[in-house]
Motif scaffolding. Sequence first.
Motif, PDB file in Angstrom:
ATOM      1  N   ALA A   1       0.838  -1.275  -0.077  1.00 56.66           N
ATOM      2  CA  ALA A   1       0.118   0.031  -0.481  1.00 56.66           C
ATOM      3  C   ALA A   1       1.015   1.136  -0.257  1.00 56.66           C
ATOM      4  O   ALA A   1       1.361   1.300   0.764  1.00 56.66           O
ATOM      5  N   LEU A   2       0.601   1.991  -0.863  1.00 55.03           N
ATOM      6  CA  LEU A   2       1.278   3.303  -1.325  1.00 55.03           C
ATOM      7  C   LEU A   2       0.348   4.709  -0.595  1.00 55.03           C
ATOM      8  O   LEU A   2      -0.805   4.696  -1.120  1.00 55.03           O
ATOM      9  N   ASP A   3       0.920   5.235   0.018  1.00 60.73           N
ATOM     10  CA  ASP A   3       0.174   6.916   0.458  1.00 60.73           C
ATOM     11  C   ASP A   3       0.888   7.804   0.049  1.00 60.73           C
ATOM     12  O   ASP A   3       1.919   8.372   1.012  1.00 60.73           O
ATOM     13  N   LEU A   4       0.799   7.726  -0.513  1.00 57.00           N
ATOM     14  CA  LEU A   4       1.348   9.836  -2.074  1.00 57.00           C
ATOM     15  C   LEU A   4       0.648  10.714  -1.502  1.00 57.00           C
ATOM     16  O   LEU A   4       1.966  11.696  -1.504  1.00 57.00           O
TER      17      LEU A   4
ATOM     18  N   ILE B   1      -2.120   3.890  -3.399  1.00 58.67           N
ATOM     19  CA  ILE B   1      -2.552   2.817  -4.075  1.00 58.67           C
ATOM     20  C   ILE B   1      -1.833   1.633  -3.778  1.00 58.67           C
ATOM     21  O   ILE B   1      -1.411   1.939  -2.385  1.00 58.67           O
ATOM     22  N   VAL B   2      -2.766   0.878  -4.425  1.00 56.31           N
ATOM     23  CA  VAL B   2      -3.065  -0.829  -3.457  1.00 56.31           C
ATOM     24  C   VAL B   2      -2.493  -2.013  -4.278  1.00 56.31           C
ATOM     25  O   VAL B   2      -3.118  -1.694  -4.978  1.00 56.31           O
ATOM     26  N   ALA B   3      -1.379  -2.101  -4.367  1.00 58.88           N
ATOM     27  CA  ALA B   3      -0.908  -3.365  -5.906  1.00 58.88           C
ATOM     28  C   ALA B   3      -1.002  -4.786  -4.561  1.00 58.88           C
ATOM     29  O   ALA B   3       0.014  -5.396  -3.581  1.00 58.88           O
ATOM     30  N   ILE B   4      -1.710  -5.515  -5.420  1.00 57.17           N
ATOM     31  CA  ILE B   4      -1.760  -7.290  -4.946  1.00 57.17           C
ATOM     32  C   ILE B   4      -0.989  -8.052  -6.114  1.00 57.17           C
ATOM     33  O   ILE B   4      -1.415  -7.787  -7.357  1.00 57.17           O
ATOM     34  N   GLY B   5      -0.336  -9.340  -5.996  1.00 50.36           N
ATOM     35  CA  GLY B   5       0.296  -9.050  -6.486  1.00 50.36           C
ATOM     36  C   GLY B   5      -0.629 -11.049  -7.607  1.00 50.36           C
ATOM     37  O   GLY B   5      -0.112 -11.291  -8.446  1.00 50.36           O
TER      38      GLY B   5
END
Length: 562
Positions: free
Chosen positions: A450-453, A477-481
């Motif tokens: 998870a990214l909090d820009l 952004i939340v990135a899941i593989g």
Amino acid sequence: MVDRPTDNSDETAIERMGRRAVPPDPRLVAAETARLSPLAVAGKVAGWVGAAALLVALFWVGITKQMTITPKVLLALGLVAVGFWVVTNITVVVQQVRARGFQAVLSSMLFTLFIIGIVVMINYIAGRHSIFRADWSEAKLGSLHAGSLEIVRSLDQDVTITAFVSPDYYAADHLRRLLREYEIHSSRVKLHMYDTKLALEKVEEYGRPYDGTVFVESGDRKEEVQGGTEEQISSAIMAVTTGQKTTVYFLTGHGELQVDAFGEQGLTVLKRYLENEQYEVKSLSLATEKEPRVPDDCAVLAIVGARQKPMEHEMKAISSYLSEGGNLWLALASPPAPDFAELLTPHGVRPLEGFVMDPARSLQGNPQVPAVLQPEGHDIVNGLTMVALPTVMAFEIDAPEPAMPGAPPPAGRPQVLLESTASAWLETSTSGPIGQDPDRRMGPLAMAVALDLSSASEPPPYPGAPEPPVDDSGGRIVAIGDFDFVRDDLYQAGLQSNVFLATSSIGWLARSERLITIPPHEPPDRTMVLATTQKNLAILISAVFIPVLVLLTGLFVWWRRR
């Protein structure tokens, strides 16, 4: 010297005294049992039958929770039969009541009932006035979720909940208890419950709703909920108090999972959960637009399992959306599908080639499906039980170093949501035996980040200095593989926490943390799975060892007493 007469008999003084007539003690002589008349015998039989009928009626009502005609008839017959026994055996009843033993038993019973009455009254008063309340069940089955509590406690306007529930509704008791919890935890919540079959005027006023319907109102806004789960009621409260819905767009046109499809290609379960949480779910096709642009009302853009890379002008539209403070939920498909590195790498996250294999912690022992039990460390995953990710990719986090020793890490650093064990590795080989590459990358591996820009600001100038103000204009952004984890068929297979991971991620992206994951309260699964050897040992102990031990113990006791 006077000679005394001699007694030649062998009788002793005690024997001579025994010949005297001593009246028996009436307290020690058992009263002769009078022969019962046929009427008294019939009364005794009626008494036993009446007691049995009363017990059956009580058990009937306790199990069915309904006072139908059958328990009423049994109750009436039981009372008549017991009354007939009392009348036909009135003499015996009076004697037993006057006996000292009965008086002692009656006193003990009355004292016990008095103590029980005190405890019941204390519990009733405490429950009515919401004091001394505690939910001691492991799964917290009798209390609200933390997200629901935050919603009702932060209300700044009155909310009226009107429920139509009859005793015949299959979940009447559960629904009443649930609605009562909302009223207890907030003085802003006003609860009104009506019997659907008796309150005919109210039923007509609300348009003849079905049994089990709940209306949530605030001002001129009204939401109707059928079924009354905690998630639905909390979402309805948010809808009538906020007056607006958050829009989530799902990108289409590149092989993604569809929100209106079913089974292996569908996201209908996720869509239903999002709509219950007052999100508006829409599909978005940028490829068909002449000048692609993410709509202005898009709170979260979701890309779930894209198998073809979007065209250049589509990627520009997505990048522009992120740079303007948009929020992206990205669930990657397996290679050769695109990994959207151009969206993640600038923020310190790089997708890695290969799949995560985790033999130490996986679903049903399959290392290709890593599982994370009770993840923690972020609002998104707190409260989840287990998340399983089939064929999941990993991410490498390029974390910038602190400005000086002892300083906190720079703000905006990616945070790991799901991580494999140290025994896991990254499998890059697509053929041949797995786990044979000596240069393979070992765990722990980040499988979701998870990214909090919005927090990408300068760190404090020195340790202990106050934090600089945070710029909230940036996106998240939340990135899941993996993308398979949220499919409908896996939810039906029992992986409910996977969907809750998706709803929590979207709630965090949309900054709707008050509704992050409100899973249903379910009792913990206590199923014990035994191996074949353990099953055989259990059968041997229960069917052979214990009976033989009992038999030998009996033989030993008999031999000692012989």
